[in-house]
Design a protein around this motif. Structure first.
Motif, PDB file in Angstrom:
ATOM      1  N   LEU A  53      11.207   5.072  -2.708  1.00 44.33           N
ATOM      2  CA  LEU A  53      11.258   5.129  -1.244  1.00 44.33           C
ATOM      3  C   LEU A  53       9.843   5.301  -0.716  1.00 44.33           C
ATOM      4  O   LEU A  53       8.976   5.883  -1.372  1.00 44.33           O
ATOM      5  N   ARG A  54       9.618   4.790   0.468  1.00 49.49           N
ATOM      6  CA  ARG A  54       8.307   4.890   1.107  1.00 49.49           C
ATOM      7  C   ARG A  54       7.932   6.357   1.255  1.00 49.49           C
ATOM      8  O   ARG A  54       8.727   7.159   1.743  1.00 49.49           O
ATOM      9  N   GLU A  55       6.729   6.717   0.832  1.00 52.67           N
ATOM     10  CA  GLU A  55       6.357   8.135   0.854  1.00 52.67           C
ATOM     11  C   GLU A  55       6.018   8.610   2.256  1.00 52.67           C
ATOM     12  O   GLU A  55       6.504   9.625   2.719  1.00 52.67           O
ATOM     13  N   ALA A  91       0.816  -1.213   0.000  1.00 55.92           N
ATOM     14  CA  ALA A  91       0.000   0.000   0.000  1.00 55.92           C
ATOM     15  C   ALA A  91       0.851   1.265   0.000  1.00 55.92           C
ATOM     16  O   ALA A  91       0.340   2.357  -0.218  1.00 55.92           O
ATOM     17  N   ASP A  92       2.141   1.143   0.248  1.00 59.63           N
ATOM     18  CA  ASP A  92       2.934   2.339   0.518  1.00 59.63           C
ATOM     19  C   ASP A  92       3.518   2.988  -0.739  1.00 59.63           C
ATOM     20  O   ASP A  92       4.408   3.831  -0.646  1.00 59.63           O
ATOM     21  N   LEU A  93       3.040   2.575  -1.912  1.00 56.14           N
ATOM     22  CA  LEU A  93       3.480   3.121  -3.196  1.00 56.14           C
ATOM     23  C   LEU A  93       4.946   2.827  -3.499  1.00 56.14           C
ATOM     24  O   LEU A  93       5.540   3.454  -4.360  1.00 56.14           O
ATOM     25  N   GLN A  94       5.503   1.859  -2.785  1.00 56.91           N
ATOM     26  CA  GLN A  94       6.848   1.425  -3.156  1.00 56.91           C
ATOM     27  C   GLN A  94       6.764   0.519  -4.377  1.00 56.91           C
ATOM     28  O   GLN A  94       7.756   0.284  -5.052  1.00 56.91           O
ATOM     29  N   HIS A  95       5.579   0.000  -4.600  1.00 60.24           N
ATOM     30  CA  HIS A  95       5.337  -0.802  -5.791  1.00 60.24           C
ATOM     31  C   HIS A  95       4.477   0.048  -6.723  1.00 60.24           C
ATOM     32  O   HIS A  95       3.287   0.184  -6.508  1.00 60.24           O
TER      33      HIS A  95
HETATM   34 MG    MG Z   1       7.208  -0.757   2.079  1.00 58.20          MG
END
Ligand code: MG
Ligand code: UDP
Length: 327
Positions: free
Chosen positions: A196-198, A93-97
């Protein structure tokens, strides 16, 4: 084609809306139908409230929420079980993907691949962490029966038959990196730039990572047991040789009492080696203990959209796609 995007969320209230927006934008550029299946892994912040809101706004959003934190493995399992899509994309969910990669992944899938695996580069990550990961993969691949690749995580597309294959593996101790590698089927890997994790923070503390690493090592094969056996044999041979040498010396030179230091060293070293070997055996016994209990991997507290009464009354085990979590 229906694409299920499965997203485990643990305390992700800060990124949820941004993630949903970007996912929606990407979905809008594609012709396929989507379902966004969020799995709230017992979050203690506003994640569940956020999911309720999203589900009310967007008919593509479904979610289920666990009664407590059961870990990402359990969340992914719940997502795979409940996904009704022809293909499933697993992502964080963290937009790292980046959701933008779903389109190229689907296109690779259309070329006949059952697993389309995203491999991230390690740029921007702490030197210590990338070094530790590199060493870990080297170690693990020496000791494991399946091959793991550095930088390959859970971000991937799975075809329906790959999902079914993963779901057929019912072990309690789930190490999905290993499970995905174990099922086989045509797979392809592509590289993407690590983001990177936002916002929010990573749930991986060094201790948690270490335990995850050990889990991977132990849950996938019995080679550590074999290594303990080799080490034991090696120590035994060494001890027999040393004893022969000492006894020979007694015959030649008579008894000379000094040897306290040697004796103590041998006792301590052997005791240490024994402890390690017993611990290795213990790891497996512990795993057997959890396997035989056959506890569910997670407990669901809330699902949305609510399954209809008719669906709930349907006999268990049927493949009604919209019934959330019959198991
Ligand atoms: Mg992450
Ligand atoms: N996650 C989860 N349960 C947990 C820990 C993490 O569902 O107990 C989810 C988290 O919300 C995120 C994904 O797993 O969507 C990856 O977690 P994180 O970003 O903390 O890990 P990292 O990207 O640092 O490996």
């Amino acid at each position: 084609m229906l694409i299920s995007v499965v997203v485990p969320c643990f305390n992700e209230q800060d990124v949820l809306d941004g993630f949903h927006r970007r996912l929606g934008e990407c979905a809008a550029t594609m012709d396929d139908a989507f379902e966004f299946l969020f799995v709230d892994d017992g979050s203690e912040d506003g994640t569940l409230a956020g999911l309720r809101r999203l589900a009310a706004q967007d008919p593509r959003v479904r979610f289920l929420s666990f009664s407590r934190n059961f870990g990402k493995e359990a969340a992914m399992l719940a997502g795979l079980r409940n996904a009704s899509g022809d293909v499933v994309v697993l992502m964080d969910a963290d937009l790292q993907h980046p959701p933008e990669l779903i389109d190229p992944m689907v296109r690779l899938h259309a070329q006949g691949f059952d697993q389309v695996i995203a491999r991230r580069t390690r740029t921007g990550e702490g030197t210590m962490r990338s070094l530790a990961s590199r060493w870990y993969y080297r170690l693990v691949n020496r000791f494991m029966d399946v091959e793991l690749v550095d930088g390959v995580g859970d971000f991937r597309l799975l075809s329906r038959r790959a999902v079914d294959a993963v779901l057929a593996l019912t072990e309690s101790n789930r190490f999905s990196k290993g499970l995905f590698a174990w099922i086989g089927f045509p797979a392809t890997t592509f590289t993407y730039q690590n983001a990177l994790r936002e916002r929010g923070s990573s749930k991986w503390t060094p201790g948690r990572l270490l335990n995850y690493g050990l889990d991977g090592l132990f849950s996938f094969n019995s080679r550590p047991l074999r290594t303990a056996l080799h080490l034991g044999l090696f120590l035994l041979l060494g001890a027999v040789g040393y004893a022969a040498w000492i006894i020979g010396a007694v015959f030649v030179r008579g008894v000379d009492t000094p040897g306290y230091a040697t004796l103590l060293t041998v006792v301590v070293a052997l005791a240490g080696a024994h402890m390690v070997m017993v611990a290795v055996v213990g790891e497996y016994v512990g795993r057997i203990y959890y396997e035989v209990k056959r506890r569910p991997h997670y407990l669901v507290k809330e699902v949305a959209p609510q399954p209809s009464a008719a669906a709930l009354c349907a006999p268990a085990g049927d493949a009604e796609p919209h019934v959330l979590d019959p198991r």
